[in-house]
Scaffold this motif. Structure first.
Motif, PDB file in Angstrom:
ATOM      1  N   VAL A 142      51.890 100.620   8.045  1.00 15.74           N
ATOM      2  CA  VAL A 142      51.346  99.267   7.966  1.00 15.74           C
ATOM      3  C   VAL A 142      52.467  98.260   8.173  1.00 15.74           C
ATOM      4  CG1 VAL A 142      50.219  97.555   6.491  1.00 15.74           C
ATOM      5  CG2 VAL A 142      49.510  99.954   6.386  1.00 15.74           C
ATOM      6  N   PHE A 143      52.352  97.454   9.230  1.00 13.65           N
ATOM      7  CA  PHE A 143      53.257  96.330   9.429  1.00 13.65           C
ATOM      8  C   PHE A 143      52.561  95.085   8.883  1.00 13.65           C
ATOM      9  CE2 PHE A 143      54.834  99.202  12.803  1.00 13.65           C
ATOM     10  CZ  PHE A 143      56.190  99.185  12.482  1.00 13.65           C
ATOM     11  N   ARG A 184      51.898  84.409  -7.198  1.00 14.84           N
ATOM     12  CA  ARG A 184      50.730  85.154  -6.707  1.00 14.84           C
ATOM     13  C   ARG A 184      51.069  85.916  -5.433  1.00 14.84           C
ATOM     14  NH1 ARG A 184      45.088  82.052  -7.109  1.00 14.84           N
ATOM     15  NH2 ARG A 184      44.480  84.188  -6.591  1.00 14.84           N
ATOM     16  N   LEU A 185      51.884  85.318  -4.572  1.00 12.76           N
ATOM     17  CA  LEU A 185      52.309  86.017  -3.358  1.00 12.76           C
ATOM     18  C   LEU A 185      53.102  87.271  -3.710  1.00 12.76           C
ATOM     19  CD1 LEU A 185      52.609  85.996  -0.207  1.00 12.76           C
ATOM     20  CD2 LEU A 185      54.793  84.848  -0.588  1.00 12.76           C
ATOM     21  N   ALA A 186      54.017  87.142  -4.664  1.00 16.08           N
ATOM     22  CA  ALA A 186      54.833  88.289  -5.072  1.00 16.08           C
ATOM     23  C   ALA A 186      53.962  89.395  -5.655  1.00 16.08           C
ATOM     24  CB  ALA A 186      55.888  87.845  -6.085  1.00 16.08           C
ATOM     25  N   ALA A 187      52.971  89.027  -6.474  1.00 17.65           N
ATOM     26  CA  ALA A 187      52.084  90.032  -7.071  1.00 17.65           C
ATOM     27  C   ALA A 187      51.214  90.694  -6.008  1.00 17.65           C
ATOM     28  CB  ALA A 187      51.201  89.373  -8.130  1.00 17.65           C
ATOM     29  N   TRP A 188      50.759  89.905  -5.043  1.00 15.02           N
ATOM     30  CA  TRP A 188      49.903  90.401  -3.961  1.00 15.02           C
ATOM     31  C   TRP A 188      50.646  91.414  -3.091  1.00 15.02           C
ATOM     32  CZ3 TRP A 188      49.959  88.388   1.401  1.00 15.02           C
ATOM     33  CH2 TRP A 188      48.838  88.762   2.148  1.00 15.02           C
ATOM     34  N   THR A 189      51.849  91.044  -2.653  1.00 18.83           N
ATOM     35  CA  THR A 189      52.618  91.969  -1.810  1.00 18.83           C
ATOM     36  C   THR A 189      53.084  93.180  -2.609  1.00 18.83           C
ATOM     37  OG1 THR A 189      54.620  90.630  -2.211  1.00 18.83           O
ATOM     38  CG2 THR A 189      53.383  90.173  -0.205  1.00 18.83           C
ATOM     39  N   ALA A 190      53.396  92.994  -3.886  1.00 17.29           N
ATOM     40  CA  ALA A 190      53.815  94.125  -4.725  1.00 17.29           C
ATOM     41  C   ALA A 190      52.684  95.139  -4.868  1.00 17.29           C
ATOM     42  CB  ALA A 190      54.264  93.635  -6.093  1.00 17.29           C
ATOM     43  N   GLN A 191      51.447  94.652  -4.963  1.00 17.05           N
ATOM     44  CA  GLN A 191      50.315  95.573  -5.054  1.00 17.05           C
ATOM     45  C   GLN A 191      50.185  96.405  -3.793  1.00 17.05           C
ATOM     46  OE1 GLN A 191      46.548  93.713  -5.958  1.00 17.05           O
ATOM     47  NE2 GLN A 191      45.413  95.639  -5.875  1.00 17.05           N
ATOM     48  N   TYR A 192      50.322  95.768  -2.627  1.00 14.34           N
ATOM     49  CA  TYR A 192      50.280  96.525  -1.373  1.00 14.34           C
ATOM     50  C   TYR A 192      51.414  97.555  -1.319  1.00 14.34           C
ATOM     51  CZ  TYR A 192      46.632  93.856   1.040  1.00 14.34           C
ATOM     52  OH  TYR A 192      45.433  93.308   1.429  1.00 14.34           O
ATOM     53  N   ASP A 202      53.337 104.282   4.865  1.00 14.20           N
ATOM     54  CA  ASP A 202      54.555 103.504   5.095  1.00 14.20           C
ATOM     55  C   ASP A 202      54.200 102.029   5.159  1.00 14.20           C
ATOM     56  OD1 ASP A 202      56.948 105.471   6.930  1.00 14.20           O
ATOM     57  OD2 ASP A 202      55.452 106.124   5.496  1.00 14.20           O
ATOM     58  N   TYR A 203      54.781 101.227   4.266  1.00 11.62           N
ATOM     59  CA  TYR A 203      54.514  99.794   4.196  1.00 11.62           C
ATOM     60  C   TYR A 203      55.761  99.046   4.653  1.00 11.62           C
ATOM     61  CZ  TYR A 203      53.792  95.164   2.095  1.00 11.62           C
ATOM     62  OH  TYR A 203      53.682  93.817   1.878  1.00 11.62           O
ATOM     63  N   VAL A 204      55.629  98.248   5.728  1.00 12.98           N
ATOM     64  CA  VAL A 204      56.773  97.551   6.316  1.00 12.98           C
ATOM     65  C   VAL A 204      56.482  96.050   6.346  1.00 12.98           C
ATOM     66  CG1 VAL A 204      58.333  97.387   8.286  1.00 12.98           C
ATOM     67  CG2 VAL A 204      57.168  99.558   7.792  1.00 12.98           C
ATOM     68  N   PRO A 205      57.046  95.260   5.394  1.00 14.50           N
ATOM     69  CA  PRO A 205      56.838  93.806   5.441  1.00 14.50           C
ATOM     70  C   PRO A 205      57.649  93.189   6.572  1.00 14.50           C
ATOM     71  CG  PRO A 205      58.330  94.391   3.647  1.00 14.50           C
ATOM     72  CD  PRO A 205      57.867  95.688   4.259  1.00 14.50           C
ATOM     73  N   ILE A 206      57.004  92.288   7.329  1.00 12.30           N
ATOM     74  CA  ILE A 206      57.641  91.688   8.497  1.00 12.30           C
ATOM     75  C   ILE A 206      57.489  90.169   8.465  1.00 12.30           C
ATOM     76  CG2 ILE A 206      57.556  91.455  11.016  1.00 12.30           C
ATOM     77  CD1 ILE A 206      58.658  94.085  10.356  1.00 12.30           C
ATOM     78  N   ASP A 207      58.610  89.471   8.491  1.00 10.01           N
ATOM     79  CA  ASP A 207      58.655  88.031   8.737  1.00 10.01           C
ATOM     80  C   ASP A 207      58.589  87.850  10.252  1.00 10.01           C
ATOM     81  OD1 ASP A 207      59.795  85.479   9.394  1.00 10.01           O
ATOM     82  OD2 ASP A 207      60.847  85.422   7.483  1.00 10.01           O
ATOM     83  N   THR A 208      57.767  86.930  10.747  1.00  7.82           N
ATOM     84  CA  THR A 208      57.588  86.811  12.193  1.00  7.82           C
ATOM     85  C   THR A 208      58.830  86.297  12.920  1.00  7.82           C
ATOM     86  OG1 THR A 208      56.553  84.624  11.901  1.00  7.82           O
ATOM     87  CG2 THR A 208      55.087  86.547  12.085  1.00  7.82           C
TER      88      THR A 208
END
Length: 227
Positions: A142-143, A184-192, A202-208
């Protein structure tokens, strides 16, 4: 009668690209909208996969599947993939959960699923859709694509925020909501992140603003583990 053949591919990969309305967002600090970044990332992955003799398919979706190109391993298939990726604009509301379940039903042959999305939906529904792929023994990457302003919330002056999917407008003083937004953003992304790890996704956070080679490296590392 014995039929003999040569297997031409190492992996069967499907690129899932989110076309929901929220993917049209771009702040002044980003060069690309989220959907433009997703299109470029998916195109780069398709080129790389085909040059490694992997079969590549594409599925575009919003609240429902919009276009499907079955996976093929021939290099001439790249033209079909590129035309498909640029054929549609962001549209509709985000309903990732149902869309992912429907896509999982379409992809019968086990392989690698690569999702490019901002995941702007309820995490429990999105993760249930991703678990459907894992239940069918697919590997999943997941990107998670977000604009820098969505990540950092740099607004200071009185601002009107517009929902790109519903058109709803909200005028507020950013300083009043900034801390709560970031929490809330931190909690949301932490849950993912946590639940993807628990489901071996595989979870890959991406800044555009992230160079594409960094995202491609995540795919190459995944591929190396599978072969």
């Amino acid at each position: 009668l014995v039929k003999q053949y040569n297997e031409e591919t190492n992996l069967r990969c499907h690129l899932l690209v989110d076309l929901s309305g929220s993917m049209a967002f771009k702040s002044s600090r980003a060069a690309l909208t989220k959907i433009e970044y997703a299109q470029c990332l998916a195109a780069s992955l398709a080129w790389l996969m085909l040059h490694q003799q992997d079969a590549v398919g594409v599925l575009l979706f919003a609240d429902r599947p919009l276009r499907y190109v079955p996976a093929r391993a021939v290099r001439s298939h790249l033209d079909v993939v590129l035309k498909t990726l640029t054929a549609l604009e962001p549209q509709g509301r985000t309903r990732l959960g149902p869309a992912l379940h429907e896509l999982a039903e379409r992809i019968k042959r086990r392989g690698l699923i690569v999702l490019c999305s901002d995941l702007m939906d309820r995490p429990t529904e999105v993760l249930a859709g991703l678990q459907h792929f894992r239940h069918d023994h697919h590997e999943v990457v997941v990107f998670h694509l977000l604009d820098p302003d969505e990540l950092e919330f740099p607004y200071t002056d009185s601002t009107t925020f517009v929902d790109l999917e519903s058109g709803e407008r909200l005028t507020t003083e950013p300083w009043e909501i900034a801390r709560r937004y970031r929490e809330r953003l931190a909690a949301w992304t932490a849950q993912y992140r946590r639940q993807c790890r628990e489901n071996r996704i595989d979870y890959v956070p991406i800044d555009t603003r992230t160079p594409f080679d960094q995202a491609l490296l995540a795919y190459l590392e995944k591929r190396a583990r599978l072969l």
